[in-house]
Write a protein that holds these residues in place. Sequence first.
Motif, PDB file in Angstrom:
ATOM      1  N   ALA A  68       0.897  -1.271  -0.011  1.00  0.00           N
ATOM      2  CA  ALA A  68      -0.078   0.054   0.025  1.00  0.00           C
ATOM      3  C   ALA A  68       0.753   1.425  -0.024  1.00  0.00           C
ATOM      4  N   ASN A  69       1.992   1.187   0.177  1.00  0.00           N
ATOM      5  CA  ASN A  69       2.950   2.330   0.303  1.00  0.00           C
ATOM      6  C   ASN A  69       4.008   2.459  -0.907  1.00  0.00           C
ATOM      7  N   PRO A  71       4.911   3.450  -4.368  1.00  0.00           N
ATOM      8  CA  PRO A  71       4.650   4.477  -5.078  1.00  0.00           C
ATOM      9  C   PRO A  71       4.229   4.167  -6.651  1.00  0.00           C
TER      10      PRO A  71
ATOM     11  N   THR B 327       7.785   6.808  11.743  1.00  0.00           N
ATOM     12  CA  THR B 327       7.845   6.119  10.430  1.00  0.00           C
ATOM     13  C   THR B 327       6.644   6.608   9.480  1.00  0.00           C
ATOM     14  N   PHE B 328       5.531   6.827  10.044  1.00  0.00           N
ATOM     15  CA  PHE B 328       4.676   7.229   9.213  1.00  0.00           C
ATOM     16  C   PHE B 328       4.363   8.943   8.878  1.00  0.00           C
ATOM     17  N   GLU B 331       6.606  10.281   6.112  1.00  0.00           N
ATOM     18  CA  GLU B 331       6.156  10.041   4.728  1.00  0.00           C
ATOM     19  C   GLU B 331       4.628  11.132   4.690  1.00  0.00           C
ATOM     20  N   GLN B 376      -6.543  10.162  -5.594  1.00  0.00           N
ATOM     21  CA  GLN B 376      -5.366   9.010  -4.948  1.00  0.00           C
ATOM     22  C   GLN B 376      -5.287   9.021  -3.553  1.00  0.00           C
ATOM     23  N   GLU B 388      -1.601   5.275   6.667  1.00  0.00           N
ATOM     24  CA  GLU B 388      -1.030   3.890   6.316  1.00  0.00           C
ATOM     25  C   GLU B 388      -1.054   3.604   5.163  1.00  0.00           C
ATOM     26  N   ILE B 389      -1.816   4.194   4.437  1.00  0.00           N
ATOM     27  CA  ILE B 389      -1.602   3.890   2.794  1.00  0.00           C
ATOM     28  C   ILE B 389      -1.115   5.349   2.185  1.00  0.00           C
ATOM     29  N   ASN B 390       0.092   5.453   1.600  1.00  0.00           N
ATOM     30  CA  ASN B 390       0.661   6.789   1.171  1.00  0.00           C
ATOM     31  C   ASN B 390       1.660   6.440   0.239  1.00  0.00           C
ATOM     32  N   ARG B 391       1.107   6.393  -1.029  1.00  0.00           N
ATOM     33  CA  ARG B 391       1.919   6.305  -2.424  1.00  0.00           C
ATOM     34  C   ARG B 391       2.295   7.599  -2.570  1.00  0.00           C
ATOM     35  N   HIS B 392       2.885   8.466  -1.991  1.00  0.00           N
ATOM     36  CA  HIS B 392       3.055   9.900  -2.404  1.00  0.00           C
ATOM     37  C   HIS B 392       4.255   9.835  -3.405  1.00  0.00           C
ATOM     38  N   ASN B 406      17.262   8.626   0.262  1.00  0.00           N
ATOM     39  CA  ASN B 406      17.443   7.687   1.532  1.00  0.00           C
ATOM     40  C   ASN B 406      18.220   8.594   2.364  1.00  0.00           C
TER      41      ASN B 406
END
Lengths: 80, 452
Positions: A68-69, A71, B327-328, B331, B376, B388-392, B406
């Motif tokens: 889910a993370n 990209p 951690t979250f 992001e 999105q 928790e769902i983070n496709r940034h 990194n």
Amino acid sequence: MPGSEPVPQQETDDTMQIHLDAEKCQGHNRCYALAPELFDVDDYGQAVLMEEGDVPDGLKDKARLAAANCPEYAITLTGD
Amino acid sequence: MTDTLDPQPSTETIPEDAPAPSEFGMRDSIIGDSPEGTDVWQRVPYNADDYGPVSDFATDFDHADKDYNPNAPKVWKQLRDDGCPVAHSDRYGGMWIPITHEAVHDVAYDTDNFTSRSVVVAVGRPGDLAMPAPIGAVPPISSDPPFHGKARRMLLPPFAPKQIEPWEDEVRILCRRLLDQMGEITPGESVVDAAVQYAQHIPVNVIGRMLGFPEEDEALFREFVHVALETIAQEPGTRGGIDDLGKYIRAQIEDHRENPRDDLTSYLMNMELDGEKLSDDIVGGSIILLLVAGIDTTWSAIGSSLWHLAQSPGDRQRLADDPEVMTFAIEEFLRAYAPVTMARMVAKDNEFHGCPMKKDDWVLLPFPAANRDPKQFEDADSFIIDREINRHSAFGLGIHRCLGSNLARLELKVAIEEFIARFPNFELAGDVTWSVGQIRGPRVLPVRILAD
């Protein structure tokens, strides 16, 4: 088997397979950070799936988190 | 939550005598002499005075408008609400601006129709490269496939996660030193500038150290980056310091040739591409890329995150009570306040999401806008510290994913941890000044330190 819980009746529905598409991976490193039990990174920072296929029971949440993370949508789960 | 997510509307107006863009943008300055076949040219004579302040971002977009960065999330929302996934502007000789995640993604992935020959929008644009495999001025960010892959692969190992992790202690020591240098703090009274006294020193210091450059040269790098990224709108002749930096880097390369050491500069000088050592020009170009790409951006991310925390006591408390949420949180800082907008040039005429794009048009790539797309991200304009769902896409999408991501994450995490460990409570204490141009973040960030 530890414990005395009954084996789930629909075992096939409870298995989760994980797959990494190495072509799609661009080295964002989110999976390695969130699920180091499932993913490693190589010398170039590209993700490496440590074991292709079934995800152990205790790691399913981490597998979902990793997927889910990403990209680049490089991680897919099936049978979940 | 939402009320502190974005800057308040600016009440300032743009002065009528806003400076005109420089005649040739900045590319010539960044790389010195252009390689053969890459002369900088102008499509149409451009004078910002003909345009003035932006009246309608859908048809007259300008990311270098002074009011854009402070209000960018509102601009994106307005464009999305108006059903405008791709905006346009005649400025800079023609520029397209995809706003939605889908449109940004599609440009980033399409390296056939969109070239990275120049990733900073300027008035002057670089011409076609004579070489068959586009290299660009500062590989690999300015390169297209297939050369891109080779150049990038060369730079990936020193920035891979396991090479970056060991720098944590050094970053932490640096942050603590900067906090110490703020001097005696009286809670409730003392005001510090979290951008000027803290955020801006961290990345420049770390990359300088990785390159093996003397610590006392930090100010010189900072000036260079400022010149390169924030002076699109300045007159020619005001971009001092660049030539000096070029000379400085050449001197550092020379010094490393005589005294090789275990650092990034020596690493680059020892690399081989197609069986040959890199030329000094390519080594210098890569060093400039590392300086430009790594400093301003991370400084902005740290600043924006502290700006958010200054206004969000609940989030400060959560980080104090539950350090693992970091951690979250990192992001989410990166998603909500992504600092970097990239650019492409149209490689060949094509129709993109219904837009007739012409070869050599500019295309802005606002990853920060993609990160606020409600299609999105659930509740996209809210800062959710444990999302928790983070496709940034703060570090981009596709083959040009930020090489230093990194390192940037490490610096952001440690910088925030150390700041809130020293100052658990703080608030905004005056006017915040935002950057101008493709990198978005606070440049002046006064905060008042409060009692624990």
